[in-house]
Design an enzyme around this catalytic site. Structure first.
Site, mmCIF file in Angstrom:
data_model
loop_
_atom_site.group_PDB
_atom_site.id
_atom_site.type_symbol
_atom_site.label_atom_id
_atom_site.label_comp_id
_atom_site.label_asym_id
_atom_site.label_seq_id
_atom_site.Cartn_x
_atom_site.Cartn_y
_atom_site.Cartn_z
ATOM 1 C CG ASP A 99 57.686 6.114 15.741
ATOM 2 O OD1 ASP A 99 58.361 5.190 15.231
ATOM 3 O OD2 ASP A 99 56.441 6.110 15.757
ATOM 4 C CG ASP A 102 58.260 -2.830 19.409
ATOM 5 O OD1 ASP A 102 58.756 -3.098 20.516
ATOM 6 O OD2 ASP A 102 57.133 -3.214 19.067
HETATM 7 P P1 IMP Z 1 58.859 -2.522 14.675
HETATM 8 O O1 IMP Z 1 58.737 -2.852 13.219
HETATM 9 O O2 IMP Z 1 58.281 -3.609 15.549
HETATM 10 O O3 IMP Z 1 60.247 -2.130 15.106
HETATM 11 O O4 IMP Z 1 57.856 -1.362 14.931
HETATM 12 C C1 IMP Z 1 58.078 -0.089 14.670
HETATM 13 C C2 IMP Z 1 56.760 0.670 14.665
HETATM 14 O O5 IMP Z 1 55.800 0.106 15.567
HETATM 15 C C3 IMP Z 1 57.004 2.053 15.149
HETATM 16 O O6 IMP Z 1 57.340 2.899 14.083
HETATM 17 C C4 IMP Z 1 55.676 2.411 15.781
HETATM 18 O O7 IMP Z 1 54.820 2.943 14.819
HETATM 19 C C5 IMP Z 1 55.129 1.108 16.279
HETATM 20 N N1 IMP Z 1 55.379 0.922 17.735
HETATM 21 C C6 IMP Z 1 56.262 0.093 18.314
HETATM 22 N N2 IMP Z 1 56.237 0.192 19.664
HETATM 23 C C7 IMP Z 1 55.318 1.143 19.925
HETATM 24 C C8 IMP Z 1 54.831 1.743 21.153
HETATM 25 O O8 IMP Z 1 55.262 1.442 22.278
HETATM 26 N N3 IMP Z 1 53.879 2.702 21.006
HETATM 27 C C9 IMP Z 1 53.385 3.092 19.803
HETATM 28 N N4 IMP Z 1 53.813 2.583 18.639
HETATM 29 C C10 IMP Z 1 54.765 1.604 18.700
HETATM 30 MG MG MG Z 2 55.918 4.232 13.044
#
Ligand code: IMP
Ligand code: MG
Length: 177
Positions: A99, A102
């Site tokens: 999705d 981040d």
């Molecule tokens: P990362 O490991 O920080 O890249 O996070 C990825 C996961 O964090 C995504 O698959 C989402 O489930 C969650 N996430 C990151 N940003 C958002 C946001 O703005 N809204 C909702 N979920 C988020």
């Molecule tokens: Mg996720």
């Protein structure tokens, strides 16, 4: 829109139009043969089902559960596999469907895990990318939209398991009570 703290950032029409473009592009980029799409649960499930139907070729699908976030908006930095794949990836062309990228912690970890399973190739399709927030390097080969550093919900994305079933992607300005 029922909730006053939600503001539409990307409308359903724009999401669907962009997914059609991605489907065309990804279909052209891969040679004929098997393409295995892996949906990262739960957030990417809406994106996976629309993207798979926008593909102009046969695909197979599978689901993997990964958890990084708790119930709030900030990452714990801990990654856990909560549901593993049903089949082996050896020799397969693999497309990870996520999705949002981040911090990059989830996909950076997942790439290491899946590379050890000896796929023929492995690429990433992410609907959203927040490049400003990156802590670990991740190269998403296909990105739907780059967005600013704002917390978004809808079209699969949640806040404490709420809002996943919205058609649009919305900015959540104030956490719900
Ligand atoms: P990362 O490991 O920080 O890249 O996070 C990825 C996961 O964090 C995504 O698959 C989402 O489930 C969650 N996430 C990151 N940003 C958002 C946001 O703005 N809204 C909702 N979920 C988020
Ligand atoms: Mg996720």
């Amino acid at each position: 829109m029922v909730d006053p703290s939600l503001k539409i950032l990307i409308s359903s029409e724009k999401i669907q139009a962009r997914i059609r473009e991605l489907g065309e592009q990804i279909s052209q980029d891969y040679p004929a043969g098997k393409l295995h799409m892996i949906c990262i649960l739960k957030g990417a499930c809406f994106f996976l089902t629309d993207l798979a139907r926008a593909m102009k070729r046969d695909v197979s699908i599978d689901f993997m559960g990964i958890s990084t976030y708790g119930k709030g908006k900030t990452s714990s930095g801990e990654v856990r596999v909560t549901k593993d794949l049903d089949i082996s990836l050896e020799g397969a062309d693999v497309l990870i469907v996520e999705d949002i990228v981040d911090s990059g912690i989830t996909l950076n970890y997942l790439m290491h895990v899946l590379e050890q399973r000896r796929p023929h190739s492995i690429r990433i399709a992410a609907l959203l990318d927040k490049p400003e927030r990156r802590l670990r390097p991740v190269h998403a080969n296909y990105v739907g939209f780059q967005i600013p550093d704002q917390f978004v919900v809808g079209y699969g994305l949640d806040y404490a398991e709420k809002f996943r079933n919205l058609d649009d992607i919305c900015v959540l300005e104030e956490p719900p009570a």
